[in-house]
Design an enzyme around this catalytic site. Structure first.
Site, mmCIF file in Angstrom:
data_model
loop_
_atom_site.group_PDB
_atom_site.id
_atom_site.type_symbol
_atom_site.label_atom_id
_atom_site.label_comp_id
_atom_site.label_asym_id
_atom_site.label_seq_id
_atom_site.Cartn_x
_atom_site.Cartn_y
_atom_site.Cartn_z
ATOM 1 N N ARG A 57 0.416 -9.772 -3.383
ATOM 2 C CA ARG A 57 1.549 -8.849 -3.314
ATOM 3 C C ARG A 57 2.432 -9.135 -2.107
ATOM 4 O O ARG A 57 3.639 -8.962 -2.162
ATOM 5 C CB ARG A 57 1.000 -7.413 -3.251
ATOM 6 C CG ARG A 57 2.045 -6.347 -3.154
ATOM 7 C CD ARG A 57 1.410 -4.963 -3.104
ATOM 8 N NE ARG A 57 0.688 -4.657 -4.315
ATOM 9 C CZ ARG A 57 -0.401 -3.883 -4.375
ATOM 10 N NH1 ARG A 57 -0.903 -3.374 -3.279
ATOM 11 N NH2 ARG A 57 -0.984 -3.643 -5.509
ATOM 12 N N TYR A 58 1.808 -9.542 -0.994
ATOM 13 C CA TYR A 58 2.547 -9.839 0.234
ATOM 14 C C TYR A 58 2.464 -11.343 0.464
ATOM 15 O O TYR A 58 1.433 -11.942 0.207
ATOM 16 C CB TYR A 58 1.922 -9.122 1.425
ATOM 17 C CG TYR A 58 1.743 -7.643 1.229
ATOM 18 C CD1 TYR A 58 2.831 -6.779 1.298
ATOM 19 C CD2 TYR A 58 0.485 -7.104 0.976
ATOM 20 C CE1 TYR A 58 2.658 -5.417 1.126
ATOM 21 C CE2 TYR A 58 0.311 -5.736 0.803
ATOM 22 C CZ TYR A 58 1.397 -4.895 0.876
ATOM 23 O OH TYR A 58 1.237 -3.555 0.705
ATOM 24 N N CYS A 99 -20.213 -2.246 -7.159
ATOM 25 C CA CYS A 99 -20.214 -1.570 -5.865
ATOM 26 C C CYS A 99 -21.606 -0.957 -5.670
ATOM 27 O O CYS A 99 -22.315 -0.714 -6.643
ATOM 28 C CB CYS A 99 -19.186 -0.437 -5.842
ATOM 29 S SG CYS A 99 -17.493 -0.999 -6.049
ATOM 30 N N LYS A 136 1.948 -0.942 0.261
ATOM 31 C CA LYS A 136 1.641 0.192 1.130
ATOM 32 C C LYS A 136 2.846 0.569 1.981
ATOM 33 O O LYS A 136 3.567 -0.291 2.462
ATOM 34 C CB LYS A 136 0.493 -0.171 2.065
ATOM 35 C CG LYS A 136 -0.834 -0.326 1.351
ATOM 36 C CD LYS A 136 -1.932 -0.675 2.338
ATOM 37 C CE LYS A 136 -3.197 -1.067 1.614
ATOM 38 N NZ LYS A 136 -3.045 -2.311 0.820
ATOM 39 N N ASP A 183 -4.859 7.988 -4.168
ATOM 40 C CA ASP A 183 -4.077 7.419 -5.275
ATOM 41 C C ASP A 183 -4.260 8.263 -6.533
ATOM 42 O O ASP A 183 -5.255 8.958 -6.687
ATOM 43 C CB ASP A 183 -4.550 5.985 -5.547
ATOM 44 C CG ASP A 183 -4.263 5.065 -4.367
ATOM 45 O OD1 ASP A 183 -3.102 5.033 -3.927
ATOM 46 O OD2 ASP A 183 -5.198 4.400 -3.889
ATOM 47 N N ASP A 234 -0.099 3.929 -1.056
ATOM 48 C CA ASP A 234 0.129 2.742 -1.870
ATOM 49 C C ASP A 234 1.046 3.142 -3.023
ATOM 50 O O ASP A 234 0.694 3.990 -3.835
ATOM 51 C CB ASP A 234 -1.204 2.207 -2.400
ATOM 52 C CG ASP A 234 -1.300 0.711 -2.206
ATOM 53 O OD1 ASP A 234 -0.376 0.010 -2.656
ATOM 54 O OD2 ASP A 234 -2.281 0.253 -1.612
ATOM 55 N N CYS A 266 -17.440 5.701 -6.076
ATOM 56 C CA CYS A 266 -16.747 6.844 -5.501
ATOM 57 C C CYS A 266 -15.952 7.508 -6.618
ATOM 58 O O CYS A 266 -15.259 6.832 -7.381
ATOM 59 C CB CYS A 266 -15.826 6.369 -4.386
ATOM 60 S SG CYS A 266 -16.656 5.225 -3.248
ATOM 61 N N ARG A 315 -0.723 -12.777 2.599
ATOM 62 C CA ARG A 315 -2.118 -12.419 2.365
ATOM 63 C C ARG A 315 -2.391 -12.147 0.892
ATOM 64 O O ARG A 315 -1.512 -11.672 0.175
ATOM 65 C CB ARG A 315 -2.556 -11.225 3.222
ATOM 66 C CG ARG A 315 -1.667 -10.000 3.122
ATOM 67 C CD ARG A 315 -1.716 -9.279 4.470
ATOM 68 N NE ARG A 315 -1.128 -7.954 4.455
ATOM 69 C CZ ARG A 315 0.176 -7.719 4.646
ATOM 70 N NH1 ARG A 315 1.025 -8.730 4.796
ATOM 71 N NH2 ARG A 315 0.642 -6.491 4.652
ATOM 72 N N CYS A 325 -12.188 6.729 -6.846
ATOM 73 C CA CYS A 325 -11.823 5.314 -6.707
ATOM 74 C C CYS A 325 -10.517 4.963 -7.424
ATOM 75 O O CYS A 325 -10.305 5.318 -8.575
ATOM 76 C CB CYS A 325 -12.940 4.437 -7.263
ATOM 77 S SG CYS A 325 -12.514 2.677 -7.238
ATOM 78 N N ARG A 356 -9.692 1.998 -8.271
ATOM 79 C CA ARG A 356 -9.935 0.944 -9.267
ATOM 80 C C ARG A 356 -11.023 1.374 -10.233
ATOM 81 O O ARG A 356 -11.759 0.550 -10.764
ATOM 82 C CB ARG A 356 -10.370 -0.358 -8.578
ATOM 83 C CG ARG A 356 -9.300 -0.987 -7.733
ATOM 84 C CD ARG A 356 -9.472 -2.502 -7.619
ATOM 85 N NE ARG A 356 -8.453 -3.016 -6.721
ATOM 86 C CZ ARG A 356 -8.677 -3.338 -5.449
ATOM 87 N NH1 ARG A 356 -9.897 -3.274 -4.943
ATOM 88 N NH2 ARG A 356 -7.692 -3.765 -4.692
HETATM 89 C C1 LIG Z 1 -3.741 -3.333 0.854
HETATM 90 C C2 LIG Z 1 -3.459 -4.633 0.358
HETATM 91 C C3 LIG Z 1 -3.426 -5.745 1.212
HETATM 92 C C4 LIG Z 1 -3.737 -5.635 2.685
HETATM 93 O O1 LIG Z 1 -2.726 -5.009 3.349
HETATM 94 P P1 LIG Z 1 -2.815 -4.748 4.895
HETATM 95 O O2 LIG Z 1 -1.699 -3.828 5.143
HETATM 96 O O3 LIG Z 1 -2.685 -6.070 5.561
HETATM 97 O O4 LIG Z 1 -4.159 -4.150 5.197
HETATM 98 C C5 LIG Z 1 -3.115 -6.974 0.703
HETATM 99 N N1 LIG Z 1 -2.842 -7.132 -0.605
HETATM 100 C C6 LIG Z 1 -2.849 -6.091 -1.455
HETATM 101 C C7 LIG Z 1 -2.526 -6.341 -2.876
HETATM 102 C C8 LIG Z 1 -3.170 -4.812 -1.009
HETATM 103 O O5 LIG Z 1 -3.200 -3.787 -1.879
HETATM 104 S S1 SF4 Z 2 -13.596 3.091 -3.656
HETATM 105 FE FE1 SF4 Z 2 -13.970 2.062 -5.619
HETATM 106 S S2 SF4 Z 2 -14.052 -0.130 -5.104
HETATM 107 FE FE2 SF4 Z 2 -14.376 1.024 -3.184
HETATM 108 S S3 SF4 Z 2 -16.619 1.276 -2.998
HETATM 109 FE FE3 SF4 Z 2 -15.827 3.128 -3.995
HETATM 110 S S4 SF4 Z 2 -16.052 2.664 -6.166
HETATM 111 FE FE4 SF4 Z 2 -16.173 0.699 -5.129
#
Ligand SMILES: *Cc1c(COP(=O)(O)O)cnc(C)c1O
Ligand code: SF4
Length: 369
Positions: free
Chosen positions: A89-90, A102, A315, A271, A308, A106, A93, A109, A111
């Site tokens: 996305r960025y 996991c 973010k 989220d 996010d 959670c 990174r 979560c 995801r």
């Molecule tokens: C959160 C996230 C990151 C990391 O972002 P930082 O602000 O550097 O912690 C990188 N890629 C994606 C897709 C993310 O959701």
């Molecule tokens: S938030 Fe989601 S991805 Fe993270 S540890 Fe909990 S269940 Fe796993």
């Protein structure tokens, strides 16, 4: 050895849920993965229906209701997935998701539609393709292993992945995001810390912790093993209604983290994942909490409050803001007691004008010579 609880009937036998909820909880478990490790089960107070640890992990019939604003992919990961296991996305990174399992699941979560046991891990060919994607892009400085939980990998597999990444010369940092130090601290053994201990790139670990009670003695020991191995620790917290949305609870949490050598990094606004309405709160409430925290704890104890954006836009720091511009070059700044101050101070601006005036008259005087 006590085992991880995965079925609603096991949760009822462990007195974590009322037996009359079982029919509904079977439906929940059919939709979203359930797991409660012995460490987590040991932290939950059975006699407190509002227990802040239990609320995070014990499934609830409320998860069967999805509200109109909830999304299966709340932060838009799918919009930026060029190859399997990568989210880019960025520019500098990428996320690398080697597996979907996991140690615990959670209930809030983001995801939750993707994670679960038996969810496929990247196979060798897929890992090759993901590593090649990173290796071909010199603009990528940091790889973030997430999932699922990368510390659920066998140390041998983790070692292979990290060593492959370490061969990419443009990488400066490998960051892992994990719930394992809290949920299953015994996994952080010598083989695992050894797998993590690279000379370069620097390996950072972000530990997901939402309540001070999660920093139990075995978790603190696991953190010590990690810091001794030279792994700097960051803290990631999700702001959750009924768990930690309270200034005293957050203050205790951030102080407990710093004491454990964990730097609070992000406080995530929850989220809009499906079936998670009970955890959400208003952005204004989160900002009011952060304002209280800012006045009470040191900068070391303060994470950035972030949200996010849905749709994969990333973010955004969501404040609160302590400054506003009131005129050209003039600001109002709010101190930790909530008092507003003009900046630059009026007296400074007055003396500034006096200096300017003096210098003008000197220039004029010089012009006469
Ligand atoms: C959160 C996230 C990151 C990391 O972002 P930082 O602000 O550097 O912690 C990188 N890629 C994606 C897709 C993310 O959701
Ligand atoms: S938030 Fe989601 S991805 Fe993270 S540890 Fe909990 S269940 Fe796993």
């Amino acid at each position: 050895m006590p085992k991880t609880l995965r079925k609603p009937a096991e949760l009822a036998a462990a007195r974590l849920v009322a037996p009359e909820l079982l029919p509904d909880l079977e439906k929940v478990a059919g939709r979203y993965a359930v797991a409660i490790t012995p460490t987590i089960a040991g932290l939950i107070d059975r006699d407190d229906p509002a227990d802040p640890v239990g609320r995070q992990f014990v499934p609830d019939p409320a998860e069967l209701a999805t509200t109109a604003d909830e999304l299966a992919d709340p932060i838009g990961d799918f919009a930026h997935a060029p190859v399997k296991g990568i989210v880019h996305r960025y520019p500098d990174r990428v996320l690398l998701k080697p597996l979907h399992a996991c140690p615990v699941y959670c209930r809030y979560c983001f995801r939750r539609e993707q994670v679960g046991p038996g969810g496929e891990a990247l196979d060798d060919a897929e890992l090759d393709a993901a590593v090649a994607y990173i290796a071909e892009r010199p603009e990528i400085f940091e790889v973030i292993l997430t999932g699922g939980d990368p510390l659920m990998l066998a140390p041998r597999r983790l070692r292979v992945i990290l060593r492959r990444l370490a061969e990419i010369p443009h990488l400066g940092v490998i960051r892992l995001h994990s719930r394992v130090p809290v949920a299953d601290p015994a996994r952080i053994d010598e083989a695992l810390t050894e797998a993590l201990a690279l000379e370069q790139p620097a390996v950072w670990l972000a530990v997901h912790i939402n309540h001070a009670r999660e920093l139990s003695p075995p978790t603190l020991d696991a953190c010590r093993r990690l810091t001794r191995a030279g792994i700097p620790l960051l803290g990631q917290t999700v702001l959750l209604n009924g768990v930690n949305a309270d200034p005293a609870v957050l203050e205790d949490l951030f102080r407990a983290m710093v004491r454990a050598r964990i730097k609070p990094y992000y406080l995530h606004h929850p989220d809009s994942a499906p079936g998670t309405a009970r955890f959400r709160l208003d952005l204004a409430e989160g900002q009011a909490l952060m304002r209280r925290i800012q006045g009470r704890v040191s900068g070391l104890c303060q994470p950035a409050y972030v949200l996010d954006l849905p749709g994969g836009h990333g973010k955004v720091p969501v404040g609160p803001a302590y400054h506003r511009q009131v005129a050209d070059g003039t600001w109002q700044l709010r101190d930790s007691r909530g008092q507003e101050h003009a900046w630059p101070p009026l007296s400074a601006r007055a003396s500034d004008r006096a200096v300017a005036a003096r210098s003008r008259s000197r220039t004029a005087a010089a012009g006469r010579d």
